[in-house]
Design a protein around this motif. Structure first.
Motif, PDB file in Angstrom:
ATOM      1  N   LEU A  44     183.820  34.085  11.340  1.00 32.35           N
ATOM      2  CA  LEU A  44     183.996  35.412  11.929  1.00 32.35           C
ATOM      3  C   LEU A  44     183.142  36.448  11.206  1.00 32.35           C
ATOM      4  CD1 LEU A  44     187.834  35.455  12.625  1.00 32.35           C
ATOM      5  CD2 LEU A  44     186.024  35.630  14.336  1.00 32.35           C
ATOM      6  N   GLY A  45     183.050  36.323   9.884  1.00 27.11           N
ATOM      7  CA  GLY A  45     182.201  37.241   9.130  1.00 27.11           C
ATOM      8  C   GLY A  45     180.746  37.084   9.507  1.00 27.11           C
ATOM      9  N   ALA A  46     180.307  35.835   9.700  1.00 25.98           N
ATOM     10  CA  ALA A  46     178.927  35.592  10.119  1.00 25.98           C
ATOM     11  C   ALA A  46     178.669  36.145  11.514  1.00 25.98           C
ATOM     12  CB  ALA A  46     178.623  34.097  10.072  1.00 25.98           C
ATOM     13  N   LEU A  47     179.648  35.988  12.406  1.00 26.14           N
ATOM     14  CA  LEU A  47     179.513  36.522  13.758  1.00 26.14           C
ATOM     15  C   LEU A  47     179.484  38.048  13.735  1.00 26.14           C
ATOM     16  CD1 LEU A  47     179.425  36.064  16.823  1.00 26.14           C
ATOM     17  CD2 LEU A  47     181.940  35.971  16.802  1.00 26.14           C
ATOM     18  N   HIS A  48     180.356  38.638  12.947  1.00 26.51           N
ATOM     19  CA  HIS A  48     180.414  40.093  12.803  1.00 26.51           C
ATOM     20  C   HIS A  48     179.063  40.630  12.320  1.00 26.51           C
ATOM     21  CE1 HIS A  48     182.142  44.011  12.043  1.00 26.51           C
ATOM     22  NE2 HIS A  48     181.988  43.914  10.728  1.00 26.51           N
ATOM     23  N   LEU A  91     168.706  50.954  25.858  1.00 25.73           N
ATOM     24  CA  LEU A  91     168.794  50.140  24.645  1.00 25.73           C
ATOM     25  C   LEU A  91     169.954  50.605  23.755  1.00 25.73           C
ATOM     26  CD1 LEU A  91     164.988  49.852  23.824  1.00 25.73           C
ATOM     27  CD2 LEU A  91     166.520  47.919  24.284  1.00 25.73           C
ATOM     28  N   ALA A  92     170.144  51.904  23.657  1.00 26.06           N
ATOM     29  CA  ALA A  92     171.232  52.451  22.845  1.00 26.06           C
ATOM     30  C   ALA A  92     172.586  52.080  23.436  1.00 26.06           C
ATOM     31  CB  ALA A  92     171.095  53.967  22.739  1.00 26.06           C
ATOM     32  N   ALA A  93     172.677  52.130  24.764  1.00 23.84           N
ATOM     33  CA  ALA A  93     173.943  51.757  25.409  1.00 23.84           C
ATOM     34  C   ALA A  93     174.274  50.292  25.138  1.00 23.84           C
ATOM     35  CB  ALA A  93     173.856  52.020  26.913  1.00 23.84           C
ATOM     36  N   ALA A  94     173.251  49.435  25.191  1.00 20.16           N
ATOM     37  CA  ALA A  94     173.465  48.020  24.885  1.00 20.16           C
ATOM     38  C   ALA A  94     173.883  47.850  23.422  1.00 20.16           C
ATOM     39  CB  ALA A  94     172.198  47.222  25.172  1.00 20.16           C
ATOM     40  N   GLY A  95     173.239  48.594  22.536  1.00 17.28           N
ATOM     41  CA  GLY A  95     173.593  48.541  21.124  1.00 17.28           C
ATOM     42  C   GLY A  95     175.021  48.984  20.875  1.00 17.28           C
ATOM     43  N   TYR A  96     175.441  50.009  21.595  1.00 20.76           N
ATOM     44  CA  TYR A  96     176.801  50.516  21.439  1.00 20.76           C
ATOM     45  C   TYR A  96     177.832  49.477  21.898  1.00 20.76           C
ATOM     46  CZ  TYR A  96     180.591  53.941  21.348  1.00 20.76           C
ATOM     47  OH  TYR A  96     181.760  54.623  21.060  1.00 20.76           O
ATOM     48  N   ALA A  97     177.538  48.807  23.001  1.00 20.44           N
ATOM     49  CA  ALA A  97     178.450  47.777  23.510  1.00 20.44           C
ATOM     50  C   ALA A  97     178.580  46.628  22.515  1.00 20.44           C
ATOM     51  CB  ALA A  97     177.949  47.262  24.864  1.00 20.44           C
ATOM     52  N   ILE A  98     177.463  46.207  21.944  1.00 17.68           N
ATOM     53  CA  ILE A  98     177.494  45.094  20.985  1.00 17.68           C
ATOM     54  C   ILE A  98     178.173  45.522  19.690  1.00 17.68           C
ATOM     55  CG2 ILE A  98     176.032  43.612  19.550  1.00 17.68           C
ATOM     56  CD1 ILE A  98     174.124  43.432  21.933  1.00 17.68           C
ATOM     57  N   ALA A  99     177.932  46.747  19.246  1.00 16.07           N
ATOM     58  CA  ALA A  99     178.586  47.246  18.037  1.00 16.07           C
ATOM     59  C   ALA A  99     180.101  47.272  18.210  1.00 16.07           C
ATOM     60  CB  ALA A  99     178.066  48.638  17.693  1.00 16.07           C
ATOM     61  N   ASN A 100     180.559  47.590  19.408  1.00 16.75           N
ATOM     62  CA  ASN A 100     182.001  47.605  19.657  1.00 16.75           C
ATOM     63  C   ASN A 100     182.574  46.190  19.710  1.00 16.75           C
ATOM     64  OD1 ASN A 100     183.488  50.354  20.381  1.00 16.75           O
ATOM     65  ND2 ASN A 100     181.327  50.561  20.901  1.00 16.75           N
ATOM     66  N   ALA A 101     181.814  45.247  20.253  1.00 20.67           N
ATOM     67  CA  ALA A 101     182.246  43.844  20.220  1.00 20.67           C
ATOM     68  C   ALA A 101     182.355  43.372  18.774  1.00 20.67           C
ATOM     69  CB  ALA A 101     181.272  42.975  21.005  1.00 20.67           C
ATOM     70  N   SER A 102     181.393  43.780  17.961  1.00 19.97           N
ATOM     71  CA  SER A 102     181.418  43.430  16.540  1.00 19.97           C
ATOM     72  C   SER A 102     182.614  44.065  15.838  1.00 19.97           C
ATOM     73  CB  SER A 102     180.120  43.888  15.874  1.00 19.97           C
ATOM     74  OG  SER A 102     180.134  43.587  14.496  1.00 19.97           O
ATOM     75  N   ALA A 103     182.946  45.287  16.237  1.00 24.23           N
ATOM     76  CA  ALA A 103     184.110  45.964  15.638  1.00 24.23           C
ATOM     77  C   ALA A 103     185.398  45.202  15.940  1.00 24.23           C
ATOM     78  CB  ALA A 103     184.199  47.395  16.162  1.00 24.23           C
ATOM     79  N   VAL A 108     185.623  41.946  16.248  1.00 22.71           N
ATOM     80  CA  VAL A 108     185.616  40.824  15.304  1.00 22.71           C
ATOM     81  C   VAL A 108     186.012  41.307  13.914  1.00 22.71           C
ATOM     82  CG1 VAL A 108     184.201  39.052  14.217  1.00 22.71           C
ATOM     83  CG2 VAL A 108     183.860  39.606  16.636  1.00 22.71           C
ATOM     84  N   GLY A 109     185.496  42.458  13.506  1.00 17.81           N
ATOM     85  CA  GLY A 109     185.854  43.014  12.212  1.00 17.81           C
ATOM     86  C   GLY A 109     187.332  43.338  12.118  1.00 17.81           C
ATOM     87  N   GLY A 110     187.914  43.801  13.215  1.00 17.88           N
ATOM     88  CA  GLY A 110     189.346  44.072  13.230  1.00 17.88           C
ATOM     89  C   GLY A 110     190.156  42.806  13.045  1.00 17.88           C
ATOM     90  N   ASP A 111     189.699  41.704  13.629  1.00 18.63           N
ATOM     91  CA  ASP A 111     190.393  40.427  13.440  1.00 18.63           C
ATOM     92  C   ASP A 111     190.337  40.003  11.978  1.00 18.63           C
ATOM     93  OD1 ASP A 111     191.376  37.910  15.258  1.00 18.63           O
ATOM     94  OD2 ASP A 111     190.392  37.235  13.428  1.00 18.63           O
ATOM     95  N   LEU A 112     189.185  40.196  11.339  1.00 17.06           N
ATOM     96  CA  LEU A 112     189.051  39.864   9.925  1.00 17.06           C
ATOM     97  C   LEU A 112     190.003  40.682   9.063  1.00 17.06           C
ATOM     98  CD1 LEU A 112     185.176  39.548   9.551  1.00 17.06           C
ATOM     99  CD2 LEU A 112     186.821  37.798   8.919  1.00 17.06           C
ATOM    100  N   ALA A 113     190.081  41.969   9.352  1.00 20.27           N
ATOM    101  CA  ALA A 113     190.886  42.858   8.510  1.00 20.27           C
ATOM    102  C   ALA A 113     192.378  42.716   8.767  1.00 20.27           C
ATOM    103  CB  ALA A 113     190.458  44.309   8.738  1.00 20.27           C
ATOM    104  N   TYR A 114     192.776  42.717  10.030  1.00 20.89           N
ATOM    105  CA  TYR A 114     194.201  42.815  10.346  1.00 20.89           C
ATOM    106  C   TYR A 114     194.886  41.476  10.584  1.00 20.89           C
ATOM    107  CZ  TYR A 114     192.936  47.693  10.796  1.00 20.89           C
ATOM    108  OH  TYR A 114     192.460  48.938  10.549  1.00 20.89           O
ATOM    109  N   ASP A 115     194.143  40.497  11.084  1.00 21.73           N
ATOM    110  CA  ASP A 115     194.740  39.179  11.324  1.00 21.73           C
ATOM    111  C   ASP A 115     194.460  38.194  10.196  1.00 21.73           C
ATOM    112  OD1 ASP A 115     195.753  40.093  13.679  1.00 21.73           O
ATOM    113  OD2 ASP A 115     194.208  39.215  14.944  1.00 21.73           O
ATOM    114  N   ARG A 116     193.312  38.343   9.540  1.00 26.89           N
ATOM    115  CA  ARG A 116     192.953  37.441   8.429  1.00 26.89           C
ATOM    116  C   ARG A 116     193.226  38.084   7.076  1.00 26.89           C
ATOM    117  NH1 ARG A 116     192.139  33.038  11.870  1.00 26.89           N
ATOM    118  NH2 ARG A 116     191.388  34.013  13.787  1.00 26.89           N
ATOM    119  N   ALA A 117     193.596  39.346   7.066  1.00 23.96           N
ATOM    120  CA  ALA A 117     193.960  40.077   5.839  1.00 23.96           C
ATOM    121  C   ALA A 117     192.833  40.099   4.822  1.00 23.96           C
ATOM    122  CB  ALA A 117     195.222  39.482   5.226  1.00 23.96           C
ATOM    123  N   ILE A 118     191.577  40.197   5.299  1.00 29.47           N
ATOM    124  CA  ILE A 118     190.453  40.325   4.386  1.00 29.47           C
ATOM    125  C   ILE A 118     190.346  41.799   3.992  1.00 29.47           C
ATOM    126  CG2 ILE A 118     187.989  39.960   4.046  1.00 29.47           C
ATOM    127  CD1 ILE A 118     189.694  37.411   4.557  1.00 29.47           C
TER     128      ILE A 118
END
Length: 286
Positions: free
Chosen positions: A113-117, A146-158, A160-170
């Motif tokens: 998940l960290g690598a994907l993030h 391009l910025a809109a696409a970047g924003y969408a991907i950044a939110n998808a990454s967020a 994944v980051g939320g799963d790391l922090a709140y579900d995996r307790a990293i």
């Protein structure tokens, strides 16, 4: 048994292990076990009392959200400026995120998940960089796309980051919901302690590390708040104990955190001996 979306996702992406290995190797000199202590402590957030990454990551997210809103409002110069500021703030987010993730790569889910993030964030950064370049060349429509696409991907990454922090307790204090006893609890016969050798006991279920040094008996929480490392298995040096898993250092006298990657101190216990029995209770925080 229900399987989380994130679990199903990483199970289908074994190739993320290769990316994770590369990222971990790249981060070793900066935030690894042998990295300079002051640098790692600064990036993890030891000095702050909680992980630094959640605070720093707000800068690129905030700037890029503002840029999107300003694009929609037709404020071209302001949109371009906030987009550029978002890019300028990404190194801090990347380094603090790496520091928080570096020691959590033993298990498959947080490793992948960290690598994907990180990969998704990398794509978002590239898209935003391309967007800024197109804008400066006068190609505003493609720059906004391009910025809109970047924003969408950044939110998808967020996500994944939320799963790391709140579900995996990293990055979460792994002792936060353990309740140490505040009344005296009988835990051990004093004769069971060996001079200078840590001993794990339980006080109403709470893991406590006892250490006898001459006439003094120190007692602190036996679990490292970073990733639950066993402090009673750690190295003792003067008035400190070092977590055997990831090297966090705590003071035996007052539980104070001296070095990360932990960002929280450990509970210190009052100790008294009655007859041959040792009693402990959670001490008053200093």
């Amino acid at each position: 048994m229900r399987t989380k979306i994130a679990d199903r996702l990483v199970a289908r992406m074994p190739w993320l292990d290769g990316i994770a290995a590369g990222l971990k190797a790249a981060g070793e000199p900066i935030v690894g076990q042998e990295a300079p202590r002051p640098l790692k402590d600064a990036l993890v957030g030891t000095w702050l009392g909680h992980p630094l990454h959640p605070a720093v990551v707000q800068f690129p997210i905030g700037f890029w959200t503002s840029s999107l809103a300003l694009d929609l409002a037709g404020q071209a110069k302001a949109a371009d400026l906030t987009l550029a500021l978002g890019l300028a703030s990404t190194p801090g987010a990347v380094l603090t995120g790496m520091a928080q993730w570096q020691d959590a790569t033993t298990n498959e889910a947080p490793r992948r998940l960290g690598a994907l993030h990180a990969s998704l964030n990398g794509v978002a950064i590239v898209l935003y960089g391309a967007s800024l370049l197109q804008r400066r060349r006068g190609n505003r429509t493609s720059g906004m796309a391009l910025a809109a696409a970047g924003y969408a991907i950044a939110n998808a990454s967020a996500w994944v980051g939320g799963d790391l922090a709140y579900d995996r307790a990293i990055g979460v204090d792994h002792t936060a919901f353990q309740q140490p006893p505040t009344d005296w609890v009988d835990v051990l016969d004093e004769g069971s302690l060996v001079e200078g050798v840590p001993k794990r006991v339980r006080a109403k279920g709470y893991p406590v590390m006892l250490l006898k040094r001459g006439r003094q008996i120190n007692a602190i929480a036996a679990t490292c708040p970073h990733l639950s490392g066993p402090l009673d298995k750690g190295a003792i040096d003067d008035d400190t104990v070092t977590c055997p898993w990831h090297g966090s250092v705590f003071c035996l006298s007052d539980g104070k955190l001296l070095h990360g990657p932990a960002t929280a101190p450990v509970t210190v216990f009052d100790v008294r001996v009655e007859g041959e029995r040792i009693f402990v209770r959670a001490g008053t925080p200093t």
